[in-house]
Design a protein around this motif. Structure first.
Motif, PDB file in Angstrom:
ATOM      1  N   VAL A 104      38.266  39.302  36.072  1.00 26.70           N
ATOM      2  CA  VAL A 104      39.250  40.107  36.864  1.00 26.70           C
ATOM      3  C   VAL A 104      39.809  41.188  36.326  1.00 26.70           C
ATOM      4  CG1 VAL A 104      41.330  39.593  38.141  1.00 26.70           C
ATOM      5  CG2 VAL A 104      39.776  37.842  37.977  1.00 26.70           C
ATOM      6  N   THR A 105      40.267  41.098  34.624  1.00 27.99           N
ATOM      7  CA  THR A 105      40.899  42.111  33.972  1.00 27.99           C
ATOM      8  C   THR A 105      40.109  42.186  32.625  1.00 27.99           C
ATOM      9  OG1 THR A 105      42.308  40.660  33.105  1.00 27.99           O
ATOM     10  CG2 THR A 105      43.235  41.689  35.311  1.00 27.99           C
ATOM     11  N   THR A 106      40.545  43.516  32.127  1.00 32.58           N
ATOM     12  CA  THR A 106      39.961  43.588  30.480  1.00 32.58           C
ATOM     13  C   THR A 106      41.225  43.187  29.795  1.00 32.58           C
ATOM     14  OG1 THR A 106      40.404  45.887  30.593  1.00 32.58           O
ATOM     15  CG2 THR A 106      38.033  45.245  30.792  1.00 32.58           C
ATOM     16  N   ASN A 107      41.013  42.555  28.564  1.00 32.09           N
ATOM     17  CA  ASN A 107      42.213  42.137  27.825  1.00 32.09           C
ATOM     18  C   ASN A 107      42.160  42.186  26.511  1.00 32.09           C
ATOM     19  OD1 ASN A 107      43.039  40.282  30.574  1.00 32.09           O
ATOM     20  ND2 ASN A 107      40.923  39.979  30.009  1.00 32.09           N
ATOM     21  N   TYR A 108      42.997  42.772  25.774  1.00 34.22           N
ATOM     22  CA  TYR A 108      43.033  43.286  24.557  1.00 34.22           C
ATOM     23  C   TYR A 108      44.063  42.646  23.486  1.00 34.22           C
ATOM     24  CZ  TYR A 108      40.241  46.516  27.052  1.00 34.22           C
ATOM     25  OH  TYR A 108      39.383  47.074  27.980  1.00 34.22           O
ATOM     26  N   CYS A 109      43.879  42.533  22.336  1.00 35.68           N
ATOM     27  CA  CYS A 109      44.480  42.087  21.182  1.00 35.68           C
ATOM     28  C   CYS A 109      45.037  43.398  20.630  1.00 35.68           C
ATOM     29  CB  CYS A 109      44.009  41.454  20.173  1.00 35.68           C
ATOM     30  SG  CYS A 109      43.350  39.729  20.561  1.00 35.68           S
ATOM     31  N   ASN A 110      46.295  43.596  20.021  1.00 37.39           N
ATOM     32  CA  ASN A 110      46.853  44.921  19.378  1.00 37.39           C
ATOM     33  C   ASN A 110      45.716  45.234  18.160  1.00 37.39           C
ATOM     34  OD1 ASN A 110      49.009  45.044  20.934  1.00 37.39           O
ATOM     35  ND2 ASN A 110      50.310  44.053  19.503  1.00 37.39           N
ATOM     36  N   GLY A 111      45.302  46.504  18.250  1.00 30.29           N
ATOM     37  CA  GLY A 111      44.598  47.031  17.211  1.00 30.29           C
ATOM     38  C   GLY A 111      43.140  46.876  17.801  1.00 30.29           C
ATOM     39  N   VAL A 112      42.918  46.464  18.817  1.00 23.40           N
ATOM     40  CA  VAL A 112      41.533  46.285  19.202  1.00 23.40           C
ATOM     41  C   VAL A 112      41.372  47.266  20.538  1.00 23.40           C
ATOM     42  CG1 VAL A 112      39.488  44.737  19.826  1.00 23.40           C
ATOM     43  CG2 VAL A 112      41.440  44.230  18.237  1.00 23.40           C
ATOM     44  N   THR A 113      41.598  48.563  20.621  1.00 23.35           N
ATOM     45  CA  THR A 113      41.899  49.246  21.706  1.00 23.35           C
ATOM     46  C   THR A 113      41.389  50.713  21.513  1.00 23.35           C
ATOM     47  OG1 THR A 113      44.123  49.864  21.028  1.00 23.35           O
ATOM     48  CG2 THR A 113      43.923  47.891  22.326  1.00 23.35           C
ATOM     49  N   SER A 114      40.212  50.869  20.735  1.00 24.33           N
ATOM     50  CA  SER A 114      39.500  52.031  20.484  1.00 24.33           C
ATOM     51  C   SER A 114      38.822  52.500  21.777  1.00 24.33           C
ATOM     52  CB  SER A 114      38.823  52.104  19.198  1.00 24.33           C
ATOM     53  OG  SER A 114      37.789  50.974  19.593  1.00 24.33           O
ATOM     54  N   ASP A 115      38.366  53.552  22.136  1.00 26.50           N
ATOM     55  CA  ASP A 115      37.751  54.008  23.274  1.00 26.50           C
ATOM     56  C   ASP A 115      36.493  53.518  23.497  1.00 26.50           C
ATOM     57  OD1 ASP A 115      36.488  55.310  21.020  1.00 26.50           O
ATOM     58  OD2 ASP A 115      36.652  57.271  21.777  1.00 26.50           O
ATOM     59  N   ASP A 116      35.725  53.238  22.275  1.00 28.59           N
ATOM     60  CA  ASP A 116      34.438  52.548  22.631  1.00 28.59           C
ATOM     61  C   ASP A 116      34.632  50.783  22.882  1.00 28.59           C
ATOM     62  OD1 ASP A 116      35.388  51.835  19.938  1.00 28.59           O
ATOM     63  OD2 ASP A 116      33.277  52.091  19.135  1.00 28.59           O
ATOM     64  N   VAL A 117      35.573  50.411  22.325  1.00 28.41           N
ATOM     65  CA  VAL A 117      36.027  48.832  22.836  1.00 28.41           C
ATOM     66  C   VAL A 117      36.372  48.699  24.224  1.00 28.41           C
ATOM     67  CG1 VAL A 117      37.371  47.002  22.317  1.00 28.41           C
ATOM     68  CG2 VAL A 117      36.526  48.339  20.469  1.00 28.41           C
ATOM     69  N   VAL A 118      37.036  49.674  24.572  1.00 31.76           N
ATOM     70  CA  VAL A 118      37.753  49.614  25.999  1.00 31.76           C
ATOM     71  C   VAL A 118      36.552  49.962  26.999  1.00 31.76           C
ATOM     72  CG1 VAL A 118      39.316  50.861  27.593  1.00 31.76           C
ATOM     73  CG2 VAL A 118      40.158  50.283  25.291  1.00 31.76           C
ATOM     74  N   ALA A 119      35.776  51.053  26.841  1.00 34.22           N
ATOM     75  CA  ALA A 119      34.573  51.247  27.576  1.00 34.22           C
ATOM     76  C   ALA A 119      33.511  49.787  27.468  1.00 34.22           C
ATOM     77  CB  ALA A 119      33.890  52.513  27.172  1.00 34.22           C
ATOM     78  N   HIS A 120      33.438  49.547  26.313  1.00 33.13           N
ATOM     79  CA  HIS A 120      32.615  48.198  26.089  1.00 33.13           C
ATOM     80  C   HIS A 120      33.152  47.046  27.014  1.00 33.13           C
ATOM     81  CE1 HIS A 120      30.443  44.854  23.709  1.00 33.13           C
ATOM     82  NE2 HIS A 120      31.741  44.088  24.321  1.00 33.13           N
ATOM     83  N   GLU A 121      34.354  46.772  27.230  1.00 29.40           N
ATOM     84  CA  GLU A 121      34.707  45.780  27.982  1.00 29.40           C
ATOM     85  C   GLU A 121      34.497  45.905  29.498  1.00 29.40           C
ATOM     86  OE1 GLU A 121      35.162  43.075  26.502  1.00 29.40           O
ATOM     87  OE2 GLU A 121      35.504  43.561  24.733  1.00 29.40           O
ATOM     88  N   TRP A 122      34.794  47.169  29.847  1.00 27.67           N
ATOM     89  CA  TRP A 122      34.444  47.665  31.057  1.00 27.67           C
ATOM     90  C   TRP A 122      33.000  47.646  31.585  1.00 27.67           C
ATOM     91  CZ3 TRP A 122      37.906  46.604  34.615  1.00 27.67           C
ATOM     92  CH2 TRP A 122      39.166  46.877  34.399  1.00 27.67           C
ATOM     93  N   GLY A 123      32.242  47.735  30.400  1.00 25.83           N
ATOM     94  CA  GLY A 123      30.879  47.559  30.743  1.00 25.83           C
ATOM     95  C   GLY A 123      30.411  46.431  31.107  1.00 25.83           C
TER      96      GLY A 123
END
Length: 963
Positions: free
Chosen positions: A339-358
């Motif tokens: 349903v959503t992508t979910n992150y811990c603080n400090g785990v929000t770089s551009d490749d990680v965000v695109a990774h989760e949406w991938g």
């Protein structure tokens, strides 16, 4: 970054939401002869010339998608728009029952052609009235092969189609509703409702719950578009009998719709609150993590939109919601929960965000199962898309240098952590080179390393938990630890805390045992730490602990990194500071302990981490990087094709050839087919610019396909990982039920040919609003003929501890069965079965009630052949399956996402059953809240007795079973 995947099998129902206006329709034809859905499915499989994959609608049980890598209807050709339409119509007419509709309800509504083939669409009409949201899509490639049919139709329609109120009355009710309850604007305030009118009013059949993927009744409604042609455009459904509203939704949405939720570290979703949405000022009051999540989501959206023409992950412009600082995650980490992508603080770089949406895009395209090689491909696709966005966004002002420069062949990066290993020197029985993760603090191990005996450091339990081995408090055995390498467990406190406690006790180095079978870096900071520390997999930690039980264990902590080059290119999550450095290296995966080819020693063979999805992703990761940049590897030379060609090949493979169970060989076949299909076809450049205009890229040439073949050879995608020595879950050398010199007497049997009529069903749902999956019979079992009982454990839930959570168990109980008295003896229970489930999370087992007593699990000692293969994770370990901690059949055959059928034999006398007793047999399937594979299939349940046959009898006498 493990995603918790939720398969929304009604995603395609939404395809009709943008097709509300009337369509010019062509009748499919006369209805085919009536047949049961399961019989129809059997014919669908038999007709196709390739392996057929089926998925079912959660709300209806009907087929939601049928697809094949071959042709679903090979005896009919299609080489034009017209013939493609005819072929698709014939197939849909023939197999309409499998999708849940009568053939005469389906009308061809259009044929679209694109660069890759034809898409033929069909809408459903009931007694001349269109069914809202009901559409089937048939896809044919340029060779005329019918490769898939998918969508949603409303089954079992039985309702009148004569309205009790007129269109004008219904329109008036709809306009009045919107006027009384105005839609809100982006600021949360009610918008202006001046000038409201009913633009269109149309009679439709509306199936309640269809858009949500839930079961519901069908209602005759008027669909009214209410608008002021400014800020309001609402679709309102009004009951055509009563005039009451049935549903309402807005059609006024931006192309990109982002929402940002702040969790503030809480695990309780009721405390979450929205802090930003599309149209709000940016960055406004957002902190750095929140800003990166918003911008990263936007880059992911525009990458897929402008490069591949896909509007959000569902292809229909779905809003993209992110949760920041999510306390439900075991930090540092991030995930996609369906349903959503979910992150811990400090785990929000551009490749990680695109990774989760991938992960979201993979779920809505190939649907790769998150286990073994399919799961490694799932994880790899996210790495590929995350790193592609990272390389394409031009954001090189964060100290990354020149990301366009190719790294030297076979070289590690100087910007990734050290590649430490823990060498178990002695005893010889435990000797092994264990991959390890480096710490972001303290000195790094070098090539010489630190050698010493390893001992477990003990501490006192405290508020962080009951553990006495996690070094979260002062070490209580300093005399044992001093001068030694300390072994501690991950626990819940910071890594630097536990290492400092061990250092204070006199340790010369620290080995941290992870709580999962994954190697990762250790974040943290403490300038006073002066000893090296590394993290190893759980299985390697257990190996050391076992060896310590018999004597001293000597280890060496050292760096095994090899050649290093100053480059950030192809590092994954290198800017997510909480990880303490990159977590994977796509250019040279072995630099961070992952395999770069199938035969590498780093290839992960264990069942943990879902069969090594995070580690074995290194192989396809390496294939992508090698195809983009080119190089020499494993004795094979590859000429790089660049980012544009490689990305288009990868996406075409994902959307046209991969199925949920595709492994590396199927992935390789899909790459070859994709290259062939895209030769001289238009493709777009890779770009991530907001509101960018798609730009044509240099087309793929025929010669490029040789480089694809070279990459496949270099990374050994078609090679079996023989070093793993994978074994089947069930032994295949089935013995006789009773043994030589005996006669078997069948007391009771059921082969489910008449359904579940002899059985009583039961269910336990763990959380309010949760879901379960009652047992049913099916003829669609893998590698099996005829009807079987099916206990479902598919990927249809969401880990919410509430609505939609699938933490539940379902069972079927046999009638009372009398075990004959003397001279009968040695009662037996046998059954055939196969299972494919999340290993050690979902699973099934058997219980027995004797003489009306309580049901108890069949004891391990009573299984004469093919007993349960494992113990499910406990509730304390986070397993929400009601059967947590029980012995069960779970998982799959080694290295695969499927399992061969096997027979289980139970010696009922060892389970406390004697002649003259009555028994009941219960098959019980349990699962956690989300994730899954297929479930448990059971057939040929037989209760029998054994007695001496005759002197000198050579073999068991067989008996027939009910089919």
């Amino acid at each position: 970054m493990r995603p918790i995947r939720l398969v929304l099998s009604l995603a395609l129902a939404g395809a009709a939401l943008s097709a509300v206006p009337a369509l010019q329709s062509t009748a499919v034809g006369q209805p085919a002869a009536a047949s049961s859905p399961d019989t129809t499915i059997g014919r669908m499989k038999a007709e196709a010339d390739g392996a057929v994959r089926l998925t079912r609608q959660r709300a209806t049980g009907a087929v939601g998608m049928v697809r094949t890598s071959g042709d679903l209807m090979p005896d009919r050709t299609a080489d034009s728009r017209a013939s493609a339409g005819r072929k698709a119509a014939t197939y849909v007419r023939t197999y309409a029952a499998a999708f849940g509709a009568a053939a005469d309800q389906l009308r061809r509504s259009g044929v679209k052609s694109d660069r890759y083939g034809w898409t033929v669409s069909f809408t459903q009409h009931y007694r001349g009235v269109p069914v809202f949201g009901a559409r089937l899509m048939a896809n044919l490639d340029r060779d005329g092969r019918l490769t898939s049919v998918n969508g949603f139709v409303a089954p079992n329609l039985r309702l009148g189609t004569t309205p009790a109120i007129g269109k004008q009355v219904a329109a008036g009710h709809a306009v009045a509703l919107v006027r009384q309850q105005p839609p809100t604007s982006d600021t949360g305030k009610a918008g202006s409702v001046k000038g409201l009118q009913a633009a269109h009013t149309r009679l439709v059949v509306y199936r309640m719950g269809a858009v949500k993927g839930e079961a519901g009744r069908a209602v005759l409604t008027y669909m009214v578009e209410v608008t002021n042609r400014a800020n309001v455009r609402d679709m309102v459904f009004v009951d055509a009998r009563t005039g009451k509203p049935v549903n309402r939704y807005s059609m006024a949405a931006d192309a990109l719709e982002r929402h940002l939720i702040e969790a503030n570290g809480s695990r309780d979703p009721s405390t979450f609150h929205e802090v930003w949405k599309e149209g709000d000022p940016f960055p406004g009051t957002l902190n750095a993590d929140q800003q990166r999540e918003v911008t990263g989501t936007g880059m992911a959206y525009w990458f897929f939109k402008d490069t591949f023409g896909r509007d959000s992950y569902d292809g229909l412009g779905h809003s993209m919601t992110t949760v920041n600082n999510d306390g439900r995650i075991n930090c540092p980490n991030a995930n996609w929960n369906g349903v959503t992508t979910n992150y811990c603080n400090g785990v929000t770089s551009d490749d990680v965000v695109a990774h989760e949406w991938g992960h979201a895009y993979t779920e809505y395209t190939s649907g790769l199962i998150y286990q073994w090689q399919p799961g490694a491909l799932n994880e790899s696709y996210s790495d590929v898309w995350g790193e592609t966005v990272d390389l394409a966004n031009g954001q090189q002002d964060e100290g990354e240098g020149d990301l366009t420069a190719k790294r030297a062949d076979n070289a590690c990066s100087t910007h990734s952590p050290a590649l430490p290993v823990v060498v178990i020197n002695s005893p010889a029985s435990a000797a092994k080179v264990c991959q390890a993760g480096a710490a972001a603090f303290g000195p790094q191990v070098d090539a010489t390393g630190v050698t010493g005996d390893i001992v477990q450091a003990l501490d006192a339990a405290d508020a962080t938990g009951p553990s006495t081995t996690d070094a979260c408090t002062v070490i209580t055995n300093p005399a044992t630890v001093a001068g030694k390498v300390a072994l501690v467990d991950r626990g819940s406190c910071g890594f630097a805390i536990k290492v400092k406690n061990a250092q204070n006790a006199g340790a010369i180095g620290v080995v941290v045992g992870n709580n999962v079978d994954v190697v990762a870096g250790m974040a943290g900071a403490d300038p006073t730490i002066t000893i090296p520390a590394v993290l190893i997999r759980l299985s390697d930690r257990n190996r050391i602990v076992t060896a310590l039980g018999t004597g001293p264990v000597n280890v060496t902590l050292k760096d095994n990194g090899g050649t290093r080059t100053d480059s950030y290119r192809w590092l994954v999550a290198e800017k997510s500071t909480a990880f303490g450095g990159a977590i994977r290296d796509m250019w040279q995966p072995t630099c961070l302990g992952d395999p770069g080819k199938v035969s590498d020693a780093e290839y992960f063979c264990d069942t943990s981490d879902a069969g090594g999805v995070h580690s074995n992703s290194g192989v396809p990761n390496h294939a992508y990087a090698l195809l983009v940049d080119g190089g020499s590897y494993n004795g094979v030379n590859v000429t790089g094709l660049g980012l544009d060609k490689a990305a288009n090949l990868w996406f075409y493979n994902q959307t046209h050839y991969l199925t949920p169970t595709s492994g590396f060989p199927e992935f390789a076949d899909g790459l070859v087919a994709s290259c062939s299909a895209l030769v001289d076809q238009p493709i777009n450049e890779v770009q991530v610019a907001e509101n960018g205009t798609p730009q044509p890229a240099t087309p793929i040439a025929a010669g490029d396909c040789q480089q694809v073949a070279n990459v496949i050879a270099a990374t050994e995608l078609r090679r079996e990982p023989t070093q793993c020595n994978f074994q089947p879950l069930f032994r295949q050398d089935t013995p006789g039920t009773c043994g030589a010199g005996t006669k078997r007497n069948v007391v009771w049997s059921d082969g489910f040919g008449s359904g579940l009529g002899q059985w009583t069903a039961g269910q336990e749902i763990k959380f309010p609003g949760g879901i379960g999956f009652p047992w049913r019979t099916t003829t669609d079992a893998p590698d099996h003929q005829g009807a079987v009982a099916y206990g479902q454990a598919t990927d249809d839930g969401v880990c919410s501890n509430g609505a939609g959570d699938a933490s539940s168990r379902d069972w079927i109980t046999s009638p009372s069965i009398l075990i004959p008295g003397a001279p009968q003896k040695s009662p037996r229970l046998t059954f055939d079965h196969t299972i494919a489930s999340e290993f050690n999370v979902d699973g099934g087992n058997v219980s027995i009630s004797v003489n009306g007593g309580a049901f108890t699990l069949v004891p391990t000692a009573a299984y004469a052949f093919n007993g349960p293969n494992s113990t499910l994770l406990t509730a304390a370990a986070g397993n929400t399956n009601p059967k947590a901690g029980q012995r069960a059949w779970t998982g799959t055959d080694g290295g695969k996402v499927t399992t061969k059928w096997g027979q289980t034999i139970v010696d009922l006398s060892a389970a406390g059953v004697a002649p003259g007793d009555t028994i009941q047999v219960r098959f019980d399937m349990g699962r956690d809240g989300c994730g899954g594979l297929f479930g448990w299939y059971v057939d040929n349940v037989v209760v029998s007795t054994c007695k001496p046959h005759q002197a000198g009898a050579a073999r068991e006498e067989s008996s027939s079973r009910e089919g």
